[in-house]
Design an enzyme around this catalytic site. Structure first.
Site, short mmCIF file in Angstrom:
data_model
loop_
_atom_site.label_atom_id
_atom_site.label_comp_id
_atom_site.label_asym_id
_atom_site.label_seq_id
_atom_site.Cartn_x
_atom_site.Cartn_y
_atom_site.Cartn_z
N HIS A 156 0.83 -1.21 0.00
CA HIS A 156 0.00 0.00 0.00
C HIS A 156 0.86 1.26 0.00
CE1 HIS A 156 -3.42 -2.62 1.00
NE2 HIS A 156 -2.62 -3.18 1.89
N SER A 277 14.23 21.78 -15.99
CA SER A 277 13.01 22.57 -16.12
C SER A 277 13.34 23.87 -16.85
CB SER A 277 12.43 22.89 -14.74
OG SER A 277 11.47 23.93 -14.81
N LYS A 283 15.46 21.72 -10.68
CA LYS A 283 14.78 20.48 -11.04
C LYS A 283 15.69 19.51 -11.81
CE LYS A 283 11.02 19.50 -10.69
NZ LYS A 283 9.89 19.91 -11.56
N GLU A 290 9.22 8.52 -17.03
CA GLU A 290 7.84 8.96 -17.20
C GLU A 290 7.33 8.67 -18.61
OE1 GLU A 290 8.10 12.65 -13.98
OE2 GLU A 290 8.09 13.08 -16.13
N TYR A 317 -10.58 -13.71 -45.34
CA TYR A 317 -9.92 -12.41 -45.28
C TYR A 317 -10.93 -11.27 -45.45
CZ TYR A 317 -6.75 -8.54 -46.15
OH TYR A 317 -6.10 -7.34 -46.07
N GLN A 322 -6.13 -5.24 -42.77
CA GLN A 322 -4.99 -4.39 -43.12
C GLN A 322 -4.55 -3.56 -41.93
OE1 GLN A 322 -4.65 -2.52 -47.12
NE2 GLN A 322 -4.79 -0.58 -46.01
#
Length: 462
Positions: A156, A277, A283, A290, A317, A322
């Site tokens: 948790h 940044s 920063k 990410e 088909y 496609q």
């Protein structure tokens, strides 16, 4: 470029329809596989006497020259071609005349494209498996340096019990190794050659499908011509395996993002794998992690695209199919890009063991061990659990930790406590005591690393 099927039609295809119908923009990446498949097909046609051997030889030589010219840059793919199959055949016909027109004998674009996609994915998944294997090897290397680096395990996202950094990393090694096995399973089921299925009902020519399969390195042929041209399970299964792999990578990235934050500071990413940044000079952002986390949704979306595309299609088909290539190609491309970038980011990160240890010491992660100490002295576990819970609540009120709490206060809660409790709740003791197979004790983690390295050594990415 004139359409190969133009004889049935009395007018030219609308330009907008041509653009809408065309797949050359994305299926041109299968040029190598298309040509190799055609060479095998032409070789078989000649061997079976379906076309003259001299013509088969000329076709094979012509196809080889087209491949050489494409690879050298002497020949460019025509962006107005309908697809890569028609481009190659038209180019062959331009070079050989009527002989080139014999290549498509006993073949349909339906089974041709089914073959090309399988061959392309076979090659591409091999690259993904090699990269994933390298990722697991990298995790093992880093883990071997941190079998005694104590940190808190979490549930948790709350500090829970003491483990080591190596133990935590090796959980991901297990995940990525399962991804390897899933990819191997998927490619094993894909190892059937569909050429010879024709448009849907095979062919009346005396072809030798097993010969073509052998020439192209397949273990066998598809057993039903309808299924041979309409099956895209292999695309879906590979996309599924890649989605799971990306999900694992995303979970790992999420932890790296947390670990390199000032709130955790368990690791620091190398400057080459972080960004700054535009406005905040302090920063250092984990943008690579990410982006990998974000691109996971893209791969999962590719899987959903394939499932949705196929769910309502009758045999055999349909042009809907496609859409299989862009989705599965994108999934493969995205995974390759992410894993290639993730591995060096992981290799170059700096681990901060002191911060891990400091955080572990403040989290009461030895509370279970304290309860087990009382159980070993004869107290029922539930009573021991309550006693230690009382001690933890007391420590939170007073700002203490179990390691520094005076023995008198231990005895006030339970008279079974003695001075040896401090050794029992020492974090190193807690980790070393979890000496079970799969547990975090250093010897067990070392054994896990060795076992994984042994499996990797025998793993074949083919």
């Amino acid at each position: 470029m004139a359409k190969m099927w133009a004889g049935r039609f009395s007018k030219e295809e609308d330009e907008a329809v041509n653009d809408f119908n065309s797949s050359i923009a994305f299926d041109q990446r299968m040029a190598v596989q298309d040509i190799k498949g055609s060479i095998a097909h032409a070789t078989m046609l000649g061997a079976q006497g379906i076309i003259a051997q001299s013509e088969a030889d000329a076709i094979c030589a012509g196809l080889s020259s087209i491949l050489e010219d494409l690879q050298s840059g002497a020949l460019s793919i025509d962006p107005t071609a309908e697809d890569i199959h028609m481009f190659v055949e038209a180019e062959l016909t331009a070079r050989l005349g009527d002989t080139g027109k014999r290549l498509h004998t006993a073949r349909s674009r339906n089974d041709q494209v089914a073959l090309d996609v399988r061959m392309y994915l076979r090659d591409t998944v091999k690259e993904i498996k090699t990269l994933t294997k390298t990722l697991v090897e990298t995790i093992c290397e880093i883990s071997s340096e941190h079998t005694h680096t104590v940190m808190s395990g979490y549930t948790h996202l709350q500090r829970a019990q003491p483990i080591t950094f190596a133990h935590h990393l090796m959980a991901y090694a297990q995940m990525f190794y399962r991804d390897l096995t899933r990819l191997s399973d998927a490619t094993a089921r894909m190892d059937e050659m569909p050429l010879g299925s024709g448009a849907l009902a095979g062919t009346t020519y005396p072809i030798d499908r097993q010969m073509v399969a052998k020439l192209l390195g397949f273990s066998g042929v598809t057993q039903n011509s309808l299924d041979g041209v309409s099956d895209r399970d292999f695309c879906i299964e590979i996309a599924s395996a890649l989605s799971i792999l990306m999900m694992h990578l995303s979970r790992f990235c999420e932890e790296i993002i947390l670990w390199c934050s000032w709130e955790f500071k368990f690791i620091e990413l190398d400057d080459a794998y972080a960004t700054g940044s535009s406005i905040m000079p302090q920063k250092k952002n984990p943008d690579i992690a990410e982006l990998v986390r974000g691109k996971t949704g893209r791969v999962i979306g590719d899987l959903v695209t394939l499932l949705t595309m196929m769910k309502g299609l009758p045999l055999a088909y349909n042009k809907d199919m496609q859409e299989d290539k862009e989705a599965v190609f994108d999934a493969c491309d995205t995974v390759i890009l992410c894993v290639k970038t993730f591995i060096p980011m992981l290799k170059t990160m700096t681990v901060l063991p002191e911060n891990m240890r400091r955080a572990a010491a403040k989290g009461f992660i030895n509370a279970t061990d304290c309860a087990d100490y009382l159980v070993k002295k004869g107290l029922p576990f539930r009573d021991a659990y309550k006693a230690v819970g009382t001690l933890v609540a007391h420590c939170i009120r007073t700002g203490e930790v179990l390691e520094t709490l005076p023995i008198e206060e231990y005895k006030d809660v339970c008279d079974l406590f003695a001075d040896d409790v401090y050794d029992a709740i020492n974090l190193d003791t807690c980790v070393n005591g979890r000496d079970v197979e799969g547990g975090p004790a250093p010897a067990r983690v070392k054994a896990q690393i060795e076992a994984m390295q042994k499996k990797l050594a025998s793993y074949d990415a083919e």
